[in-house]
Write an enzyme that holds these catalytic residues in place. Sequence first.
Site, PDB file in Angstrom:
ATOM      1  N   SER A 170       0.793  -1.151   0.007  1.00 15.72           N
ATOM      2  CA  SER A 170       0.020  -0.046  -0.051  1.00 15.72           C
ATOM      3  C   SER A 170       0.686   1.200  -0.172  1.00 15.72           C
ATOM      4  O   SER A 170       1.933   1.288   0.207  1.00 15.72           O
ATOM      5  CB  SER A 170      -0.933   0.052   1.367  1.00 15.72           C
ATOM      6  OG  SER A 170      -1.632  -1.141   1.448  1.00 15.72           O
ATOM      7  N   CYS A 171       0.278   2.222  -0.396  1.00 18.38           N
ATOM      8  CA  CYS A 171       0.889   3.665  -0.175  1.00 18.38           C
ATOM      9  C   CYS A 171       1.183   4.162   1.131  1.00 18.38           C
ATOM     10  O   CYS A 171       0.297   3.785   2.166  1.00 18.38           O
ATOM     11  CB  CYS A 171       0.330   4.557  -0.943  1.00 18.38           C
ATOM     12  SG  CYS A 171      -0.125   4.533  -2.702  1.00 18.38           S
TER      13      CYS A 171
END
Length: 470
Positions: A170-171
């Site tokens: 994920s970011c």
Amino acid sequence: MLYSSADNDLELALLSDIQEIKKGAKDNNGYSVIVLIDRHEGLSSDKSVLFENFTGTKLFQIKGSKVIELDGKDIFPEVGPKKDYEANMGDPENLKKFIQYGKTYFPAEKYALIFGGHGDGAVKKRNTTSSANTYKRSIAQDDTGDRLFTGEITKHLTSDESVDLIGFDSCYMGSIELAYQFRPGNGSFSAQIMIASPAVEWGNGWQYDEIFKRITGSPTKTDQSDDTLGGNEISITPENLDILKFAAIFIEEQRDSTIGQSDSQTLSAYDLTKVADAKIAIDTFSIALFEEFKTYPAIKIAYESHRGDKNTIKTIPYYDYEYNHIGQYPYFDVYDFYLRISNDTTNFSENLRNLAKNITTAVDELVLYSYAGSYYSNFTEGKNGIHILIPQGDPADKSDYAVYNHLGYYKWYHPHDLSILDSDPETYGLLKWCQDSHIADADRSTGQVENYFELLDAWYDEYTPTGGYN
């Protein structure tokens, strides 16, 4: 264990991840792979990856190219063949049941938990067109549910659900605050190793087929160089695959997959047994800095100058550079920031420079492996690659830039459980990074700074009888 939150615009990307696992993972090879996936209605009608189209939540085992739908049995009775269940992946109880199921029915010597989906760091509001949920939370975005807060995970899970490796595909999850939240011995859910990107991660995610190809029945050496561990890449048997080598494989294969494809990708692995030392070093520096600030107020300006502003960023930033979200994502490299201070003989005393150097030493121990594309200039592998929130802004300045950098915008950056104190669903708090060494001072009469959080509180929060935002 892959916790795949695909009930959003990442559904196709997360299905692609599962297809990669099917391609790379081998059956009867000393490990098991299970997936809990919640899909999105109307985005995809794909039947090829999981051999059926569905819009709810299902549980699978991946055995090479075979996919077996699992029954949740007594632990997770809502999921199973012919069951129509729509899980809220933002509900920590679903995460808890998934881990318990995996440990009970797929017992192993080591456990890895990977989150697939959107991420925003410790926790951050995310814009959305979904009417079901205006506020988005930390990890596991679910457009028909909500999102997991950092503090929510440790509040609801226990040490029984702990794993050896936690990964965030994920970011923005490569955060020292997150690393500290999930460190071993925290009294709740924990991990020994954490893998995450401190910056924006591309939609392709991690290269799972190549990762699983490196775990084989017989060890082999390839002609391809291993820029993470050195020498040539080696395939490793599950019996000889310790958790550090496993982490290194994730970093190396992501590096290989992004070369020539994206210069803005980065990924790091952290030894969470070392993060407490980094926190102590940062808290110690923060206390000493505030003491010097009392007699030399200009030191605050010098401190801020090493971060820079929207026009002259100095420390390595990890915000979304394409949209200049420095205000919404004030995430800056820990090692780089304090290294700059340790070398600043003009504005900082010898004591503060030495304390800043102690931080860089501790962070060097914390960051096991890291890489970054050419966009991140002056990135040193194994040292850079983990961020910390560094806000800025005078609350008297009402411009958008100042407001977004003012600590009041990050109300969630808080030691207490705001879910019972604040009606705003964005403000959850319970960050152990802010809690530990923090002594509540309701009337603020002592004016003491006890940790990094309180330094920010003293500098950037409005002084009010109720304590301001934070």
